[in-house]
Design an enzyme around this catalytic site. Structure first.
Site, PDB file in Angstrom:
ATOM      1  N   PRO A  87       0.814  -1.224   0.000  1.00  0.00           N
ATOM      2  CA  PRO A  87       0.000   0.000   0.000  1.00  0.00           C
ATOM      3  C   PRO A  87       0.839   1.260   0.000  1.00  0.00           C
ATOM      4  CG  PRO A  87      -0.009  -1.017   2.169  1.00  0.00           C
ATOM      5  CD  PRO A  87       0.663  -1.996   1.248  1.00  0.00           C
ATOM      6  N   CYS A  88       0.262   2.310  -0.551  1.00  0.00           N
ATOM      7  CA  CYS A  88       0.922   3.620  -0.551  1.00  0.00           C
ATOM      8  C   CYS A  88       0.666   4.252   0.811  1.00  0.00           C
ATOM      9  CB  CYS A  88       0.354   4.503  -1.659  1.00  0.00           C
ATOM     10  SG  CYS A  88       1.226   6.070  -1.860  1.00  0.00           S
ATOM     11  N   GLN A  89       1.731   4.406   1.582  1.00  0.00           N
ATOM     12  CA  GLN A  89       1.620   4.922   2.935  1.00  0.00           C
ATOM     13  C   GLN A  89       2.626   6.058   3.136  1.00  0.00           C
ATOM     14  OE1 GLN A  89       2.287   0.746   4.247  1.00  0.00           O
ATOM     15  NE2 GLN A  89       0.621   1.123   5.693  1.00  0.00           N
TER      16      GLN A  89
END
Length: 429
Positions: A87-89
């Site tokens: 995920p883009c975090q």
């Protein structure tokens, strides 16, 4: 000798299907030797249930990857290729570990699980990486454009890897879904691919024609405006200072980093083959359960399908009572069948009207897409996610989180070709 693969954040197995096939292709040159899937926000691990059902005899782990790294690291076997879509975090560097273990970010941020595996494998770290993320990664966060990707590049540089990346829209290469994702490949500094990059005089040639991504997904042209930069050095400094105060990210949709130096350019895709369409992925009307058809009253009622799909200019009010002007354009309704589909989202399932769910017209009736059709748009096998205890809404959620496996297959085939001519292949750690 098959290329040994570890698949992280496996979901329902998109990377594995792309590399091995399902059922396994006779000519597959990859073998997933360990995989991991854990969804921290849910008690019932639905994706893991599907994965274990499809690969019942696999060396698969359904535990929190952070706990595995901390307490059972020896269970992660040595491997040649690490893959995963994470995920883009917020990838900012948060703290320094004691006992010389290096730098980490916030707990729960899954990039640092990848970094920890690479770091702790030390002499046996994988020779290659294939990773996937949303394309906004190249511009995140909004207050320090490009910092997150710079932290990742700097991490990989410190671990001895070169990296090439490209934002790929699957539909622009004939696949049935308009899904844009950034894919990046990394090569350890003792591989023949790394040495070829190092010896390439004009590194833009790697992005234009010579690189693995460029060979698998040709480009029509690359921009003459080549940007250059550096991500070498301390991760804390990169996290706190990279591109600080600048309005735009330095990273374009295509690039290459080696020895801390990167070049990045805009590219345009080149493809002249057959193109798959949404219409070509539909099942026969008689196969569609009645619950997927839309009642006429749901089309025309207030806040029904027509309203949500239509253009709007209206005054809205926040919970605090503040009024503001809201506007949005009309969406195609129903969806065009002679083009690739729009991007599948995690909220694709369920009966309730939505602006972003797909609606198709078939034999004069409007309906939502079935799970089998959503699987086809990601190029999964039919009914791959069908399992007792897994609802149609959850199956749609899986496909909203998945990747287009055709991209992984093409990248994997080209990477395998290059590895096969690597003079050090027999020395895989």
């Amino acid at each position: 000798m098959p290329i040994r693969v570890v698949e992280l954040f496996a979901g329902v197995g998109g990377f594995r299907i792309g590399l091995e096939g399902y059922p396994r292709r006779d000519d597959a040159n990859y073998n997933v030797v360990w995989s991991n899937q854990w969804e921290p926000s849910t008690k019932t691990q639905h994706a893991n249930m599907v994965y274990e059902n499809r690969w019942p005899n696999a060396n698969h782990c359904g535990e929190n990857i952070e706990d595995v790294i901390e307490n059972k690291f020896d269970e992660i076997p040595n491997h040649d290729l690490l893959v995963g879509g994470f995920p883009c975090q917020d990838y900012s560097v948060a703290t320094t570990l004691k006992n010389s273990k290096g730098l980490i970010g916030k707990k729960g941020v899954l990039w640092w699980s990848i970094e920890a595996i690479l770091r702790r494998k030390a002499e046996n770290r994988p020779r290659y990486l294939m990773l996937e993320n949303v394309d906004r990664l190249l511009k995140s966060p909004s207050k320090q454009r490009g910092r997150d990707f710079a932290v990742m590049l700097a991490s990989l540089n410190n671990l001895g890897y070169a990296v090439e990346w490209r934002v790929i829209n699957a539909a622009e290469y004939g696949m049935p879904q308009r899904r844009r994702r950034v894919f990046f490949l990394a090569y350890r500094n003792d591989t023949e691919i790394y040495n070829r990059i190092l010896e390439t005089e004009n590194r833009e040639d790697w992005l234009d024609s010579d690189g693995i991504i460029a060979t698998a997904f040709p480009v029509r042209e690359i921009s003459e405006q080549i940007k250059r930069g550096n991500v070498e050095g301390d991760l804390i400094n990169i996290s706190e200072e990279f591109n600080l105060g600048e309005k735009n990210s330095p990273f374009e949709n295509c690039g290459l980093m080696i020895n801390g130096e990167f070049i990045t350019v805009k590219t345009k895709p080149y493809y002249n083959g057959l193109k798959q369409t949404l219409g070509s992925k539909l099942i026969n009307t008689e196969e569609v359960p009645e619950e997927f058809f839309i009642e006429n009253e749901d089309i025309h009622r207030p806040r029904g399908w027509n309203y949500l799909k239509g253009a709007k200019k209206e005054i809205r009010r926040t919970r605090e009572g503040f009024e503001y002007n809201y506007g949005e354009g009309r969406m195609i309704f129903p969806d065009a069948l002679d083009n690739a589909s729009r991007t599948i989202i995690t909220g694709e399932g369920g009966k309730s009207p939505s602006r972003f769910k797909h609606v198709v017209e078939q034999n004069g009736r409007l309906r939502r897409l079935t799970p089998k059709e959503l699987e086809r748009l990601n190029m999964f096998p039919d009914n791959h996610t069908e399992l007792d205890g897994i609802t149609d809404t959850k199956r749609a959620f899986f496909m909203g989180n998945a990747l287009v496996v055709g991209i992984v297959r093409k990248l994997g085939e080209e990477l395998s070709e290059r590895i096969n001519v690597d003079v050090n292949q027999e020395q895989f750690a």
